[in-house]
Design an enzyme around this catalytic site. Structure first.
Site, short mmCIF file in Angstrom:
data_model
loop_
_atom_site.label_atom_id
_atom_site.label_comp_id
_atom_site.label_asym_id
_atom_site.label_seq_id
_atom_site.Cartn_x
_atom_site.Cartn_y
_atom_site.Cartn_z
N CYS A 34 0.84 -1.20 0.00
CA CYS A 34 0.00 0.00 0.00
C CYS A 34 0.88 1.26 0.00
O CYS A 34 1.56 1.54 0.99
CB CYS A 34 -0.91 -0.04 1.23
SG CYS A 34 -1.80 1.49 1.57
N CYS A 75 0.12 3.72 2.81
CA CYS A 75 0.62 3.16 4.08
C CYS A 75 2.11 3.42 4.23
O CYS A 75 2.58 3.82 5.30
CB CYS A 75 0.37 1.66 4.15
SG CYS A 75 -1.37 1.18 4.10
#
Length: 147
Positions: free
Chosen positions: A69, A72
């Site tokens: 991600c 993230c």
């Protein structure tokens, strides 16, 4: 702190009791003798998360993320900086949603990154999406104040 406080060691997973009046800043684990609070988030798996949730009197700030991600990964250094400011009032944890799929499902994680603020086994605040360090700290402090 006016009463005994339970803190789970991020190194060995043992639960420690901090005596009344003792500041958690310099506390060391009675089992592995490591520093209890290092100013860095603790990477937990499903078992480690469950142990922290069940046994810690310190509020938990959980970053649910995944290595693939991009947002993230962008938020990771911000979470690290926020951890330095929030410890020892809060225990920052990183939970990889890919490796902890059952826990992520049980927590109803539908998007990442998601921050969860938890106290005594229950969720008190949730935020999905990227935040900078200052926003993470402000959001956490607001959540603690309102709970």
């Amino acid at each position: 702190m006016s009463e005994t406080c339970q803190i789970v060691c991020g190194h060995c997973g043992r639960t420690n009791r901090l005596p009344p009046g003792r500041a958690p800043d310099g506390a060391r684990c009675g089992s592995c003798h490591q520093q209890m609070f290092t100013g860095h988030p603790i990477e937990v798996d499903e078992e480690g998360f469950a142990r922290q949730l069940a046994n810690s009197d310190v509020p938990l700030l959980v970053d649910v993320w995944a290595p693939w991600c991009g947002p993230c990964r962008a938020m990771a250094p911000m979470f690290e900086r926020a951890a330095q400011q929030l410890e020892p009032r809060v225990r920052p944890l990183k939970l990889n949603s890919d490796r902890a799929a059952a826990t992520s499902s049980r927590l109803n994680i539908t998007g990442i990154p998601t921050l969860l603020l938890m106290r005594r086994g229950r969720e008190i605040a949730r935020h999905s999406g990227v935040m900078d360090a200052r926003s993470i700290v402000a959001w956490t402090e607001a959540g603690l104040t309102h709970s």
